[in-house]
Design an enzyme around this catalytic site. Structure first.
Site, short mmCIF file in Angstrom:
data_model
loop_
_atom_site.label_atom_id
_atom_site.label_comp_id
_atom_site.label_asym_id
_atom_site.label_seq_id
_atom_site.Cartn_x
_atom_site.Cartn_y
_atom_site.Cartn_z
N ASP A 16 1.92 -42.26 33.85
CA ASP A 16 2.98 -41.92 34.43
C ASP A 16 2.95 -40.63 36.02
OD1 ASP A 16 4.59 -40.60 32.68
OD2 ASP A 16 6.07 -42.00 33.68
N SER A 60 5.32 -38.06 34.47
CA SER A 60 6.15 -37.43 33.37
C SER A 60 5.30 -35.67 33.35
CB SER A 60 6.49 -38.05 33.02
OG SER A 60 5.95 -39.01 31.71
N ASP A 64 -14.09 -25.49 17.48
CA ASP A 64 -14.95 -25.54 17.75
C ASP A 64 -15.61 -24.37 18.13
OD1 ASP A 64 -17.64 -26.33 18.03
OD2 ASP A 64 -17.72 -28.45 18.93
N HIS A 67 -11.62 -32.27 20.59
CA HIS A 67 -11.61 -31.05 20.12
C HIS A 67 -12.72 -30.23 19.49
CE1 HIS A 67 -7.28 -32.42 18.19
NE2 HIS A 67 -6.91 -32.32 19.32
N THR A 68 -13.11 -30.76 20.12
CA THR A 68 -14.74 -29.53 20.17
C THR A 68 -14.57 -29.44 21.57
OG1 THR A 68 -17.29 -30.30 20.84
CG2 THR A 68 -16.06 -32.20 22.37
N ASN A 84 3.61 -29.82 23.51
CA ASN A 84 3.75 -28.61 24.64
C ASN A 84 3.57 -27.50 25.08
OD1 ASN A 84 3.64 -31.25 25.74
ND2 ASN A 84 5.04 -31.21 27.32
N GLY A 101 3.59 -43.47 29.28
CA GLY A 101 2.74 -44.05 30.04
C GLY A 101 2.09 -43.18 30.79
N ASP A 140 -20.14 -31.74 22.75
CA ASP A 140 -21.11 -32.20 22.43
C ASP A 140 -20.76 -32.67 20.84
OD1 ASP A 140 -19.95 -30.10 20.23
OD2 ASP A 140 -21.55 -28.45 20.86
N ASP A 195 -0.19 -36.96 28.77
CA ASP A 195 1.25 -37.97 29.64
C ASP A 195 0.72 -39.17 29.83
OD1 ASP A 195 1.95 -38.83 32.13
OD2 ASP A 195 -0.18 -38.80 32.76
C1 HEM Z 1 -4.82 -37.55 17.27
C2 HEM Z 1 -4.04 -36.27 17.67
C3 HEM Z 1 -3.51 -35.16 18.56
C4 HEM Z 1 -3.43 -34.21 17.58
C5 HEM Z 1 -2.47 -34.18 16.88
C6 HEM Z 1 -3.76 -33.51 19.01
C7 HEM Z 1 -3.71 -31.67 18.37
C8 HEM Z 1 -3.81 -30.56 18.89
C9 HEM Z 1 -2.99 -29.50 18.84
C10 HEM Z 1 -2.41 -28.89 17.75
C11 HEM Z 1 -4.04 -29.09 19.66
C12 HEM Z 1 -3.86 -27.15 19.38
C13 HEM Z 1 -3.03 -26.14 21.52
C14 HEM Z 1 -3.11 -25.46 21.20
O1 HEM Z 1 -2.10 -24.24 19.57
O2 HEM Z 1 -2.86 -24.85 22.26
C15 HEM Z 1 -4.93 -29.02 20.37
C16 HEM Z 1 -5.72 -28.68 21.35
C17 HEM Z 1 -6.49 -30.02 22.01
N1 HEM Z 1 -6.16 -30.70 21.97
FE1 HEM Z 1 -5.52 -32.18 20.95
N2 HEM Z 1 -5.36 -33.71 19.10
C18 HEM Z 1 -4.94 -35.18 18.94
C19 HEM Z 1 -5.17 -35.73 20.33
C20 HEM Z 1 -5.89 -35.33 21.30
C21 HEM Z 1 -6.73 -35.94 22.49
C22 HEM Z 1 -6.66 -37.73 22.67
C23 HEM Z 1 -7.19 -35.61 22.81
C24 HEM Z 1 -8.44 -35.52 24.61
C25 HEM Z 1 -9.82 -36.62 24.67
C26 HEM Z 1 -6.94 -34.39 22.74
C27 HEM Z 1 -7.68 -33.18 23.31
C28 HEM Z 1 -7.50 -31.44 23.14
C29 HEM Z 1 -7.25 -30.58 23.91
C30 HEM Z 1 -9.06 -30.72 24.79
C31 HEM Z 1 -7.79 -28.79 23.56
C32 HEM Z 1 -7.93 -27.72 23.86
C33 HEM Z 1 -6.57 -28.03 24.12
C34 HEM Z 1 -6.80 -25.87 24.98
O3 HEM Z 1 -7.95 -25.63 24.57
O4 HEM Z 1 -6.13 -25.35 25.39
N3 HEM Z 1 -6.32 -33.59 21.76
N4 HEM Z 1 -4.64 -30.85 19.86
C1 LIG Z 2 9.47 -24.78 24.12
C2 LIG Z 2 8.45 -23.87 24.90
O1 LIG Z 2 8.64 -22.75 25.44
N1 LIG Z 2 8.17 -24.86 26.26
C3 LIG Z 2 7.44 -24.36 27.44
C4 LIG Z 2 6.26 -25.82 27.55
O2 LIG Z 2 5.53 -25.32 28.56
C5 LIG Z 2 6.56 -24.77 30.17
C6 LIG Z 2 5.88 -25.12 31.23
O3 LIG Z 2 4.54 -24.09 30.86
C7 LIG Z 2 6.91 -23.61 29.52
O4 LIG Z 2 8.37 -22.99 30.71
C8 LIG Z 2 8.26 -23.90 28.81
O5 LIG Z 2 8.33 -22.41 28.22
#
Ligand code: HEM
Ligand SMILES: CC(=O)N[C@H]1CO[C@H](CO)[C@@H](O)[C@@H]1O
Ligand SMILES: *[C@@H]1O[C@H](CO)[C@@H](O)[C@H](O)[C@H]1NC(C)=O
Ligand SMILES: *[C@@H]1O[C@H](CO)[C@@H](O)[C@H](O)[C@H]1NC(C)=O
Ligand SMILES: *[C@@H]1O[C@H](CO)[C@@H](O)[C@H](O)[C@H]1NC(C)=O
Length: 330
Positions: free
Chosen positions: A78, A80, A249, A194-195, A96, A76, A257, A71
């Protein structure tokens, strides 16, 4: 005489406008007390719903924390990211694809509307939920600042332009954070998110099989990835698999952690964007230090950086609106 008074007046106006712009840009006008009188039970109401959800579905903690990040980085903080209009909104952006948990935000918002109808923005709900899931995952707590208002626009192109890719290198990551007013330290600290959570194989499959394009039969893994870790990841993600979910992790993906930093330090970070933290002296030093110890330091840093992230480009005062339903503009 008259002209100098006019120009003086004009000057004051300019200063006033500049101050407003400054406030908006760095979220100065947000405060933990914002709803003290208008919604005194807000924090309790949100936490109650989040704790209930986390007790039955702890894997929603990751996506809910991540939602606030997404978000804030697009237009920002917001709200969105939550919009679901006939337009192709941020939700449809490629990065997303994997955001889950929108229905939990709807659930929290309904609970909030019951106690304080029309008062609390969806953007503020997201910020509070991000804190509450972090606490539920045994991570740090912090005082959430409030006073954000909801935007009315969400487009897929802006999301694609502003969200960082897991394939990004260190200079792109640093630039992306700097563009949002966040520091190199914020980058390494917030990557520590990413922990917890899981990732689809699609975000790192290239690192396992065909990194330079030599092809799968030529053992073409990313050389920056620990050689002994590659077969373990290959057993989870087959060649071309985009959809399997992998713990980021392994072993402690439901616990906030320090283990993210020990993984990255051992060259076992899942994404190129995680591995890239070893390519800059400041981020590398932070990773190495926190791989070993200083949980208290990381927790404090994470709390500070989340508060800072929560101030990115916020709408305040009479800007935007207080959405009734988070998926729709009023
Ligand atoms: C630095 C740039 C970052 C990149 C390139 C990045 C990229 C990603 C990607 C590709 C995933 C996997 C999504 C999936 O395949 O389901 C992910 C998961 C995640 N990211 Fe990041 N991320 C970034 C920064 C952050 C930040 C700033 C946070 C929060 C403080 C964050 C929190 C998380 C969490 C908690 C997950 C796990 C989501 C889940 O369990 O579905 N990430 N991230
Ligand atoms: C491209 C794509 O698959 N977008 C998805 C993004 O998230 C929404 C809400 O979960 C899905 O409905 C979209 O299909
Ligand atoms: C939908 O798209 C139109 C045209 O591009 C734009 O004017 C409008 O603001 C968009 N609505 C939302 C909610 O983003
Ligand atoms: C980082 O990635 C960007 C965008 O892909 C590219 O333009 C740049 O050359 C890369 N920088 C380094 C040092 O590899
Ligand atoms: C590996 O990548 C190259 C370059 O992107 C591509 O041409 C080739 O088809 C890929 N090999 C396999 C087996 O997919």
């Amino acid at each position: 005489m008259a002209t100098s008074r006019v120009s003086k007046h004009f000057l004051f106006q300019l200063i006033f406008l500049a101050l407003i712009a400054f406030n908006r840009a760095n979220g100065r006008s947000l405060t933990p007390d914002f709803y003290k009188h208008t919604c005194p039970n807000l924090v309790y109401t949100i936490k109650t719903v989040v704790d209930e959800v986390m007790s039955v579905a702890p894997t929603l903690g990751g996506p809910l924390m991540r939602m606030h990040f997404h978000d804030c980085f697009v237009r920002g903080c917001d709200g969105s990211v939550l919009l679901d209009t006939p337009n192709k909104t941020e939700k449809y952006a490629i990065p997303n694809l994997s955001i889950r948990g929108f229905q939990i935000i709807d659930k929290v918002k309904s609970a909030v509307e019951k106690v304080c109808p029309g008062i609390v923005s969806c953007a503020d709900v997201l910020a509070a939920v991000a804190r509450d899931v972090t606490v539920a995952l045994n991570g740090p707590s912090w005082e959430v600042e409030f006073g954000r208002r909801d935007g009315r626009v969400s487009t897929v192109n802006e999301a694609l332009a502003n969200l960082l890719s897991p394939f990004a290198n260190i200079s792109t990551l640093k630039q992306g954070f700097q563009a949002k007013g966040l520091s190199v330290k914020d980058l390494v600290v917030l990557s520590g998110g990413h922990t917890v959570g899981t990732s689809h194989c699609a975000a790192f499959n290239n690192r396992l099989y065909n990194f330079t394009g030599k092809g799968i039969q030529n053992d073409d893994a990313d050389p920056t990835l620990d050689y002994e870790y590659v077969p373990k990841l290959k057993s989870k993600c087959k060649f071309g698999d985009r959809n399997t979910l992998v713990e980021m992790d392994p072993g402690s993906f439901k616990t906030f952690d320090l283990s993210y930093f020990s993984l990255v330090a051992k060259r076992r970070g899942l994404f190129q964007s995680d591995a890239a933290l070893l390519d800059d002296s400041e981020t590398r030093a932070y990773v190495k230090l926190h791989a070993l110890k200083d949980k208290a330091g990381f927790f404090k840093d994470f709390a500070d950086s989340m508060i800072k992230m929560g101030r990115i480009g916020v709408l305040t005062g009479t800007q935007g609106e207080i959405r009734k339903v988070c998926t729709k503009v009023n």
